[in-house]
Write a protein that holds these residues in place. Structure first.
Motif, PDB file in Angstrom:
ATOM      1  N   PHE A  58      -4.430   0.361 -36.751  1.00  0.00           N
ATOM      2  CA  PHE A  58      -5.321   1.517 -36.592  1.00  0.00           C
ATOM      3  C   PHE A  58      -4.466   2.748 -36.341  1.00  0.00           C
ATOM      4  O   PHE A  58      -3.830   2.864 -35.303  1.00  0.00           O
ATOM      5  CB  PHE A  58      -6.316   1.285 -35.447  1.00  0.00           C
ATOM      6  N   GLN A  59      -4.445   3.655 -37.322  1.00  0.00           N
ATOM      7  CA  GLN A  59      -3.579   4.821 -37.242  1.00  0.00           C
ATOM      8  C   GLN A  59      -4.357   6.127 -37.243  1.00  0.00           C
ATOM      9  O   GLN A  59      -3.855   7.139 -36.791  1.00  0.00           O
ATOM     10  CB  GLN A  59      -2.601   4.836 -38.428  1.00  0.00           C
ATOM     11  N   ASN A  60      -5.549   6.139 -37.761  1.00  0.00           N
ATOM     12  CA  ASN A  60      -6.321   7.372 -37.917  1.00  0.00           C
ATOM     13  C   ASN A  60      -7.570   7.323 -37.056  1.00  0.00           C
ATOM     14  O   ASN A  60      -8.006   6.257 -36.632  1.00  0.00           O
ATOM     15  CB  ASN A  60      -6.722   7.579 -39.376  1.00  0.00           C
ATOM     16  N   VAL A  61      -8.162   8.497 -36.862  1.00  0.00           N
ATOM     17  CA  VAL A  61      -9.388   8.578 -36.089  1.00  0.00           C
ATOM     18  C   VAL A  61     -10.279   9.663 -36.664  1.00  0.00           C
ATOM     19  O   VAL A  61      -9.796  10.661 -37.203  1.00  0.00           O
ATOM     20  CB  VAL A  61      -9.106   8.853 -34.592  1.00  0.00           C
ATOM     21  N   GLU A  62     -11.554   9.416 -36.584  1.00  0.00           N
ATOM     22  CA  GLU A  62     -12.565  10.408 -36.924  1.00  0.00           C
ATOM     23  C   GLU A  62     -13.449  10.521 -35.682  1.00  0.00           C
ATOM     24  O   GLU A  62     -13.848   9.509 -35.102  1.00  0.00           O
ATOM     25  CB  GLU A  62     -13.373   9.907 -38.122  1.00  0.00           C
ATOM     26  N   VAL A  63     -13.707  11.748 -35.232  1.00  0.00           N
ATOM     27  CA  VAL A  63     -14.490  11.948 -34.013  1.00  0.00           C
ATOM     28  C   VAL A  63     -15.676  12.858 -34.319  1.00  0.00           C
ATOM     29  O   VAL A  63     -15.504  13.940 -34.877  1.00  0.00           O
ATOM     30  CB  VAL A  63     -13.642  12.571 -32.883  1.00  0.00           C
ATOM     31  N   PHE A  64     -16.844  12.392 -33.951  1.00  0.00           N
ATOM     32  CA  PHE A  64     -18.063  13.191 -34.065  1.00  0.00           C
ATOM     33  C   PHE A  64     -18.486  13.529 -32.638  1.00  0.00           C
ATOM     34  O   PHE A  64     -18.620  12.636 -31.803  1.00  0.00           O
ATOM     35  CB  PHE A  64     -19.173  12.390 -34.758  1.00  0.00           C
ATOM     36  N   ARG A  65     -18.677  14.821 -32.357  1.00  0.00           N
ATOM     37  CA  ARG A  65     -19.009  15.250 -30.998  1.00  0.00           C
ATOM     38  C   ARG A  65     -20.281  16.076 -31.014  1.00  0.00           C
ATOM     39  O   ARG A  65     -20.504  16.887 -31.913  1.00  0.00           O
ATOM     40  CB  ARG A  65     -17.871  16.095 -30.417  1.00  0.00           C
ATOM     41  N   ALA A  66     -21.101  15.863 -29.996  1.00  0.00           N
ATOM     42  CA  ALA A  66     -22.308  16.666 -29.800  1.00  0.00           C
ATOM     43  C   ALA A  66     -22.410  16.959 -28.309  1.00  0.00           C
ATOM     44  O   ALA A  66     -22.032  16.134 -27.470  1.00  0.00           O
ATOM     45  CB  ALA A  66     -23.553  15.928 -30.282  1.00  0.00           C
ATOM     46  N   GLU A  67     -22.903  18.145 -28.000  1.00  0.00           N
ATOM     47  CA  GLU A  67     -23.084  18.516 -26.606  1.00  0.00           C
ATOM     48  C   GLU A  67     -24.550  18.801 -26.370  1.00  0.00           C
ATOM     49  O   GLU A  67     -25.193  19.462 -27.167  1.00  0.00           O
ATOM     50  CB  GLU A  67     -22.217  19.734 -26.279  1.00  0.00           C
ATOM     51  N   GLY A  68     -25.075  18.258 -25.285  1.00  0.00           N
ATOM     52  CA  GLY A  68     -26.473  18.477 -24.960  1.00  0.00           C
ATOM     53  C   GLY A  68     -26.880  17.689 -23.738  1.00  0.00           C
ATOM     54  O   GLY A  68     -26.189  16.758 -23.320  1.00  0.00           O
ATOM     55  N   ASP A  69     -27.992  18.095 -23.142  1.00  0.00           N
ATOM     56  CA  ASP A  69     -28.493  17.410 -21.942  1.00  0.00           C
ATOM     57  C   ASP A  69     -27.423  17.311 -20.858  1.00  0.00           C
ATOM     58  O   ASP A  69     -27.334  16.322 -20.144  1.00  0.00           O
ATOM     59  CB  ASP A  69     -29.008  16.006 -22.271  1.00  0.00           C
ATOM     60  N   GLU A  70     -26.558  18.327 -20.776  1.00  0.00           N
ATOM     61  CA  GLU A  70     -25.469  18.389 -19.797  1.00  0.00           C
ATOM     62  C   GLU A  70     -24.430  17.294 -19.993  1.00  0.00           C
ATOM     63  O   GLU A  70     -23.638  17.014 -19.104  1.00  0.00           O
ATOM     64  CB  GLU A  70     -26.020  18.375 -18.371  1.00  0.00           C
ATOM     65  N   LEU A  71     -24.436  16.640 -21.148  1.00  0.00           N
ATOM     66  CA  LEU A  71     -23.446  15.607 -21.450  1.00  0.00           C
ATOM     67  C   LEU A  71     -22.732  15.934 -22.751  1.00  0.00           C
ATOM     68  O   LEU A  71     -23.254  16.652 -23.600  1.00  0.00           O
ATOM     69  CB  LEU A  71     -24.123  14.239 -21.591  1.00  0.00           C
ATOM     70  N   VAL A  72     -21.539  15.385 -22.895  1.00  0.00           N
ATOM     71  CA  VAL A  72     -20.812  15.421 -24.157  1.00  0.00           C
ATOM     72  C   VAL A  72     -20.896  14.013 -24.733  1.00  0.00           C
ATOM     73  O   VAL A  72     -20.584  13.030 -24.047  1.00  0.00           O
ATOM     74  CB  VAL A  72     -19.338  15.827 -23.954  1.00  0.00           C
ATOM     75  N   TYR A  73     -21.361  13.919 -25.974  1.00  0.00           N
ATOM     76  CA  TYR A  73     -21.467  12.643 -26.671  1.00  0.00           C
ATOM     77  C   TYR A  73     -20.406  12.612 -27.759  1.00  0.00           C
ATOM     78  O   TYR A  73     -20.245  13.593 -28.504  1.00  0.00           O
ATOM     79  CB  TYR A  73     -22.840  12.489 -27.324  1.00  0.00           C
ATOM     80  N   VAL A  74     -19.690  11.504 -27.866  1.00  0.00           N
ATOM     81  CA  VAL A  74     -18.713  11.358 -28.943  1.00  0.00           C
ATOM     82  C   VAL A  74     -18.926  10.006 -29.620  1.00  0.00           C
ATOM     83  O   VAL A  74     -19.279   9.020 -28.971  1.00  0.00           O
ATOM     84  CB  VAL A  74     -17.245  11.478 -28.460  1.00  0.00           C
TER      85      VAL A  74
END
Length: 139
Positions: A58-74
């Motif tokens: 495992f060498q690569n990464v893709e990250v999806f991030r959303a912010e809401g409801d006072e939390l950070v979701y990834v």
């Protein structure tokens, strides 16, 4: 979870092997033992992750991030392009409770993702760009 399932389905349609994890808890941590994003996995999922990591690079990464409801979701997608394998790790944390850790991670210039069981067995991924994992800096 729906986003993870949809994204994993897209990878499977392209012929990739996927592993979707379902952490019981996640938090940004900054301690003597570990600094980064810590997710706790059920035993069977942890064992499946261990076997995936042992047999693939495992060498690569893709990250999806959303912010809401006072939390950070990834949604972290760890990628092994040569073996066409992807591990999907959803996580969340409260940035208001993690301000010092966020700054520590930014200053370090990398972020560690700890996938662990309650007995503290750990699979670790290290990424040299923490920005996708963190909320936008306040200027």
């Amino acid at each position: 979870m729906e986003d993870m399932e949809a994204t994993a389905a897209e990878y499977r349609e392209r012929g990739w092997t996927t592993l979707e994890l379902h952490p019981g808890d996640s938090v940004l941590v900054d301690s003597e033992r570990r600094t980064g994003l810590d997710v706790v996995l059920p035993g069977p999922e942890f064992e499946e992750l261990e076997s995936h990591v042992d047999s693939r690079g495992f060498q690569n990464v893709e990250v999806f991030r959303a912010e809401g409801d006072e939390l950070v979701y990834v949604l972290v997608v760890e990628l092994a392009p040569e073996s066409e394998a992807a591990v999907f790790i959803p996580a969340y944390y409260d940035p208001s409770q993690s301000a010092e850790t966020i700054e520590s991670v930014r200053e370090a210039g990398d972020i560690r993702l700890f996938c662990r069981r309650l007995n503290d067995d750990t699979v670790q991924f290290v990424h040299d760009d923490p920005a996708p994992f963190l909320p936008e800096p306040i200027e």
